[in-house]
Design a protein around this motif. Structure first.
Motif, PDB file in Angstrom:
ATOM      1  N   SER A  44      -2.128   5.107   3.830  1.00  0.00           N
ATOM      2  CA  SER A  44      -2.906   5.019   5.069  1.00  0.00           C
ATOM      3  C   SER A  44      -3.525   3.632   5.233  1.00  0.00           C
ATOM      4  O   SER A  44      -3.510   3.065   6.343  1.00  0.00           O
ATOM      5  N   LEU A  45      -4.042   3.081   4.163  1.00  0.00           N
ATOM      6  CA  LEU A  45      -4.636   1.753   4.247  1.00  0.00           C
ATOM      7  C   LEU A  45      -3.597   0.695   4.602  1.00  0.00           C
ATOM      8  O   LEU A  45      -3.842  -0.177   5.448  1.00  0.00           O
ATOM      9  N   ILE A  46      -2.445   0.759   3.955  1.00  0.00           N
ATOM     10  CA  ILE A  46      -1.401  -0.226   4.244  1.00  0.00           C
ATOM     11  C   ILE A  46      -0.985  -0.152   5.711  1.00  0.00           C
ATOM     12  O   ILE A  46      -0.758  -1.185   6.359  1.00  0.00           O
ATOM     13  N   ALA A  47      -0.909   1.053   6.244  1.00  0.00           N
ATOM     14  CA  ALA A  47      -0.502   1.234   7.637  1.00  0.00           C
ATOM     15  C   ALA A  47      -1.506   0.619   8.606  1.00  0.00           C
ATOM     16  O   ALA A  47      -1.146   0.211   9.718  1.00  0.00           O
ATOM     17  N   GLN A  48      -2.760   0.511   8.196  1.00  0.00           N
ATOM     18  CA  GLN A  48      -3.806  -0.029   9.080  1.00  0.00           C
ATOM     19  C   GLN A  48      -4.011  -1.524   8.925  1.00  0.00           C
ATOM     20  O   GLN A  48      -4.697  -2.145   9.756  1.00  0.00           O
ATOM     21  N   MET A  49      -3.464  -2.120   7.882  1.00  0.00           N
ATOM     22  CA  MET A  49      -3.780  -3.505   7.557  1.00  0.00           C
ATOM     23  C   MET A  49      -2.976  -4.496   8.374  1.00  0.00           C
ATOM     24  O   MET A  49      -1.787  -4.284   8.655  1.00  0.00           O
ATOM     25  N   THR A  50      -3.616  -5.591   8.740  1.00  0.00           N
ATOM     26  CA  THR A  50      -2.906  -6.717   9.337  1.00  0.00           C
ATOM     27  C   THR A  50      -2.214  -7.509   8.228  1.00  0.00           C
ATOM     28  O   THR A  50      -2.535  -7.354   7.046  1.00  0.00           O
ATOM     29  N   ILE A  51      -1.303  -8.369   8.590  1.00  0.00           N
ATOM     30  CA  ILE A  51      -0.638  -9.192   7.574  1.00  0.00           C
ATOM     31  C   ILE A  51      -1.640 -10.122   6.900  1.00  0.00           C
ATOM     32  O   ILE A  51      -1.527 -10.412   5.707  1.00  0.00           O
ATOM     33  N   GLU A  52      -2.660 -10.550   7.639  1.00  0.00           N
ATOM     34  CA  GLU A  52      -3.679 -11.406   7.030  1.00  0.00           C
ATOM     35  C   GLU A  52      -4.475 -10.632   5.976  1.00  0.00           C
ATOM     36  O   GLU A  52      -4.799 -11.168   4.905  1.00  0.00           O
ATOM     37  N   GLU A  53      -4.776  -9.380   6.253  1.00  0.00           N
ATOM     38  CA  GLU A  53      -5.497  -8.559   5.276  1.00  0.00           C
ATOM     39  C   GLU A  53      -4.620  -8.249   4.062  1.00  0.00           C
ATOM     40  O   GLU A  53      -5.102  -8.205   2.927  1.00  0.00           O
ATOM     41  N   LYS A  54      -3.345  -8.056   4.316  1.00  0.00           N
ATOM     42  CA  LYS A  54      -2.424  -7.831   3.193  1.00  0.00           C
ATOM     43  C   LYS A  54      -2.346  -9.069   2.302  1.00  0.00           C
ATOM     44  O   LYS A  54      -2.385  -8.969   1.066  1.00  0.00           O
ATOM     45  N   ALA A  55      -2.235 -10.218   2.933  1.00  0.00           N
ATOM     46  CA  ALA A  55      -2.196 -11.460   2.154  1.00  0.00           C
ATOM     47  C   ALA A  55      -3.491 -11.645   1.378  1.00  0.00           C
ATOM     48  O   ALA A  55      -3.486 -12.170   0.247  1.00  0.00           O
ATOM     49  N   GLY A  56      -4.620 -11.216   1.946  1.00  0.00           N
ATOM     50  CA  GLY A  56      -5.891 -11.295   1.239  1.00  0.00           C
ATOM     51  C   GLY A  56      -5.907 -10.423  -0.004  1.00  0.00           C
ATOM     52  O   GLY A  56      -6.421 -10.826  -1.055  1.00  0.00           O
ATOM     53  N   GLN A  57      -5.357  -9.226   0.097  1.00  0.00           N
ATOM     54  CA  GLN A  57      -5.311  -8.338  -1.072  1.00  0.00           C
ATOM     55  C   GLN A  57      -4.458  -8.915  -2.192  1.00  0.00           C
ATOM     56  O   GLN A  57      -4.644  -8.579  -3.361  1.00  0.00           O
ATOM     57  N   LEU A  58      -3.536  -9.776  -1.861  1.00  0.00           N
ATOM     58  CA  LEU A  58      -2.662 -10.393  -2.857  1.00  0.00           C
ATOM     59  C   LEU A  58      -3.211 -11.708  -3.372  1.00  0.00           C
ATOM     60  O   LEU A  58      -2.504 -12.459  -4.042  1.00  0.00           O
ATOM     61  N   THR A  59      -4.489 -11.972  -3.094  1.00  0.00           N
ATOM     62  CA  THR A  59      -5.125 -13.235  -3.480  1.00  0.00           C
ATOM     63  C   THR A  59      -6.260 -12.985  -4.454  1.00  0.00           C
ATOM     64  O   THR A  59      -7.180 -12.218  -4.185  1.00  0.00           O
ATOM     65  N   LEU A  60      -6.185 -13.650  -5.596  1.00  0.00           N
ATOM     66  CA  LEU A  60      -7.209 -13.580  -6.638  1.00  0.00           C
ATOM     67  C   LEU A  60      -7.735 -14.993  -6.863  1.00  0.00           C
ATOM     68  O   LEU A  60      -6.960 -15.918  -7.102  1.00  0.00           O
TER      69      LEU A  60
END
Length: 753
Positions: A44-60
């Motif tokens: 559900s979260l992935i379905a709601q996320m923008t590509i910018e938010e997805k890229a943020g989750q992949l950033t440490l």
């Protein structure tokens, strides 16, 4: 750092070709085979996320709220704008940070993150390699214990301390096999042997992760560095690893497989390149082998700027190109560089990276956070009361002392000089490590206070009957002489009955970016040793080191030598325990100490040569000064009566080897019995010997015990010509021995078809 975001026609063509190759290679299918089913919440979260938010989750990213030691190692962390970091957390542009310091800093960032549009919590990671506030021996030292239960207990204690301050994820265990003593990061692993490294990888993973990742005293483990980082040419960090596929699979992959089998949640990519491909950008390594063959279904994280360095190596045109290569190779999360956050949106928009691949990586990040219990309680590891209660507890410090005792290796003890008497003797402690609380913890201790550690002089004074009989003289610095130092040391030696020479390496001479071209004692310390030895008093050498050393002159010729590594919080107490017999030495070398620095890389399990008598240097035999597995006790140990339950086993069979071990000495002893095997004739050249089993035996004075080991035919398998596991019929030789190069007891047996 400015980054070129221009998309050239050439890069588009290359990207399209690579994407087609990726789709046609069967790699997506291999990835699907180990793809962890996502929970409904994550979907559900992935379905709601923008590509910018997805890229943020992949950033440490590193955090400015860090310790001084962490800032020195990663200077970029010290210049980040705090408010920008908080803003990124709330805007969903940040999946997590690492090496933060304390509950308050972690709570501030987590509060911002859960206020974001989707309320996705952050993950907090840390480099806690061998202890948080309570520091245990460096992993190489702890490996000398050959005690996996001990390693699991120390990892568990470290996890409980770091989790109490808000950490969810530890960048450990390091499971790289280290066979080149010049390589500084040898100190972080379990040494040169595949079996011992695999056993320690399994134990440390279990210790960090506990029974459940959701427990507030557990952290996700991160096995590193995948893979063959220890094979870097010349023992130099970040260098090329020019190795065969056979060596990769036989030596460097098994410890990772052991950690995977133990449930390790994450893996970190290695800095080096293999066969011309940086591991951060190698889908063969990160996807084909790691996932398709080894069955890993967790999160793959990059090392500090490792993805950006794909461009520095000349494999990518710029940062954007490096981000494309890394994500398509199977690197799920980018560390420190920020290139996923900066470039994934445009790469997806241009069709150069499929959204499916991004979603897959995001799914792994969110699944890890879910398993850690962060969605249910984002602050579950951020209780200030728990932080205070769990630091440096009496049980933790007792464990640190026990681990340090078990890590010390007695190389020599001529004339039974050790253990020393507690009373009636004047003792001179001489050398740069005689006293002082620096250089006790070892490298990669970012959060501990060195002022809390017990130094050698303090430990000895607490152990002897009259501390006034203990004199301390520095004699020299680690790498430079001290004016009048040798004269003062010689005078102290003359006035003493016993000399303890405390020499070796400082912390900064081991660890990341700390390779040494010559693994010898620095010249000023060697000169000090020669002068003190010339006085003629009984001398015990206490080495402080993070690698194997080539010992020379007076140090080598001392009647007693202890390898004390970097032992952590209880260093001085534990060393004194061994010196004066409150505990007996039981450690064994996890790395071979060569005769000469010129032999490096040296390891015991080298393949059998065609001319063994001539496979040597002109002046040095092809053997170790002190081999892998070597270590003495205060007992007098003998082996006898080796017998095998059978002389023939089938491919599904097993045999039992039994021998008698006796202690004829006056002191109790803990002996480590080791079983080595050689495949006499095989279709692939085999090592001289390979460790197959080991077992501790506790013996009172005069006591003997029978010890048994069970070996199966599967334990004798090797990779055939097709690089597949093979149990091949033939003759085998078995040794029960106290080290990898000791004669020991020998028996032969046969595997039959």
């Amino acid at each position: 750092m400015p980054r070129d975001t221009t998309i050239s026609r050439r890069s588009v063509l290359i990207s399209s070709a690579c994407l087609f190759a990726w789709q046609a290679s069967g790699i997506p299918a291999a990835m699907a085979a180990v793809r962890r089913p996502l929970s409904s919440r994550v979907k559900s979260l992935i379905a709601q996320m923008t590509i910018e938010e997805k890229a943020g989750q992949l950033t440490l990213m590193p955090t400015p709220w860090t310790s001084a030691a962490a800032a020195r190692i990663n200077p970029a962390a010290a210049v980040k704008n705090v408010e920008n970091l908080v803003g990124d957390a709330q805007a969903g542009r940040l999946g997590g940070v690492f090496n933060g310091f304390g509950v308050d800093a972690h709570r501030k960032l987590q509060t911002a993150a859960v206020k974001g549009r989707l309320g996705i919590p952050m993950i907090f990671a840390g480099d806690v390699i061998h202890g948080y506030r309570t520091v245990f021996p460096v992993p190489l030292g702890e490996a000398a214990s050959f005690d996996t239960a001990l390693a699991e207990r120390t990892a568990r204690a470290a996890a409980e301390e770091m989790a109490a301050t808000g950490f969810d994820w530890v960048f450990a265990p390091m499971v790289d096999v280290g066979r080149d003593a010049r390589w500084g990061r040898t100190v972080e692993g379990a040494g040169e042997d595949v079996l011992l490294s695999s056993d320690m990888a399994r134990a440390r993973t279990r210790g960090f992760q506990g029974r459940s990742l959701a427990d507030n005293g557990s952290v996700a483990a991160c096995m590193k560095h995948f893979a063959a980082y220890g094979a870097a040419e010349g023992g130099v960090d970040y260098n090329t690893a020019d190795i065969s596929e056979r060596t990769l699979r036989e030596v460097y992959l098994p410890p990772f497989q052991a950690a995977i089998d133990a449930g390790c949640a994450t893996v970190m990519a290695a800095f080096e390149d293999i066969a011309g491909r940086p591991v951060h950008g190698s889908h063969e390594m990160l996807t084909g082998i790691l996932r398709g063959e080894m069955g890993f279904d967790g999160l793959v994280v990059g090392d500090y700027n490792g993805d950006l360095e794909i461009a520095a190596r000349g494999l990518a045109a710029d940062a954007r190109d490096a981000a494309r290569i890394a994500i398509m190779a199977g690197l799920d999360m980018s560390m420190a560089s920020g290139i996923y956050r900066d470039h994934l949106p445009s790469l997806v928009a241009a069709g150069e990276v499929p959204m499916e691949r991004v979603d897959e990586a995001v799914g792994r990040v969110l699944t890890l956070k879910e398993k850690l219990g962060l969605f249910d309680d984002p602050f579950r590891r951020m209780d200030p009361k728990r932080q205070q209660a769990r630091m440096r507890t009496k049980p933790a410090l007792s464990l640190a002392r026990e681990a340090a005792q078990r890590s010390i290796v007695l190389l020599k003890n001529e004339g039974d000089l050790l253990p020393l008497p507690r009373a009636g003797k004047r003792i001179a402690i001489i050398g740069p490590f005689a006293e002082g609380q620096s250089n006790l913890h070892g490298p990669w201790t970012l959060f501990a206070d060195s002022k809390e550690a017990v130094d050698l002089a303090a430990g000895i004074r607490a152990a002897v009957a009259d501390p006034a009989l203990v004199a301390v003289v520095k004699g020299s610095e680690v790498t430079s002489p001290v004016s009048g130092g040798i004269d003062a040391a010689v005078a102290a030696a003359r006035a003493a009955d016993i000399v303890i020479l405390a020499v070796g390496e400082r912390e900064a001479m081991s660890g990341e970016a700390s390779s040494r071209d010559l693994i010898v004692l620095p010249a000023p310390q060697q000169a000090l040793a020669e002068a003190v030895a010339a006085v003629g008093k009984p001398m015990v050498v206490a080495l402080r080191n993070g690698r194997a050393l080539a010992l020379e002159g007076a140090v080598l010729n001392a009647p007693a030598i202890l390898v004390t590594w970097f032992l952590g919080s209880e260093s001085g107490n534990a060393t004194a325990d061994i010196l004066f017999g409150a505990a007996g030495p039981s450690g064994r070398l996890p790395v071979s100490f060569p005769i000469s620095a010129g032999q490096v890389p040296y390891y015991y399990a080298h393949r059998r040569p065609g001319r063994p008598n001539n496979t040597r240097f002109i002046t040095v035999k092809n053997e170790a000064r002190f081999p892998f597995g070597h270590g003495l006790t205060y007992g007098k140990i003998s082996y006898s009566d080796l017998s095998l339950s059978t002389r023939q086993i089938g491919k599904n069979g097993q045999l039992r080897a039994t021998l008698t071990v006796k202690n004829d000495g006056k002191h109790a002893a803990r002996e480590l019995v080791q079983i080595y095997v050689q495949d006499v004739v095989a279709s692939v050249t085999q090592p001289i010997r390979e460790l197959k089993a080991y077992q501790h035996v506790d013996l009172a004075p005069g006591q003997s015990k029978q010890v048994s080991f069970t070996l199966s035919a599967a334990d004798l398998a090797f990779l055939g010509l097709d690089l597949k596991p093979l149990i091949e019929p033939g003759q085998f030789t078995l040794w029960a021995a106290p080290s990898a190069e000791a004669a020991g007891l020998t028996a032969g047996f046969e595997v039959i078809a």
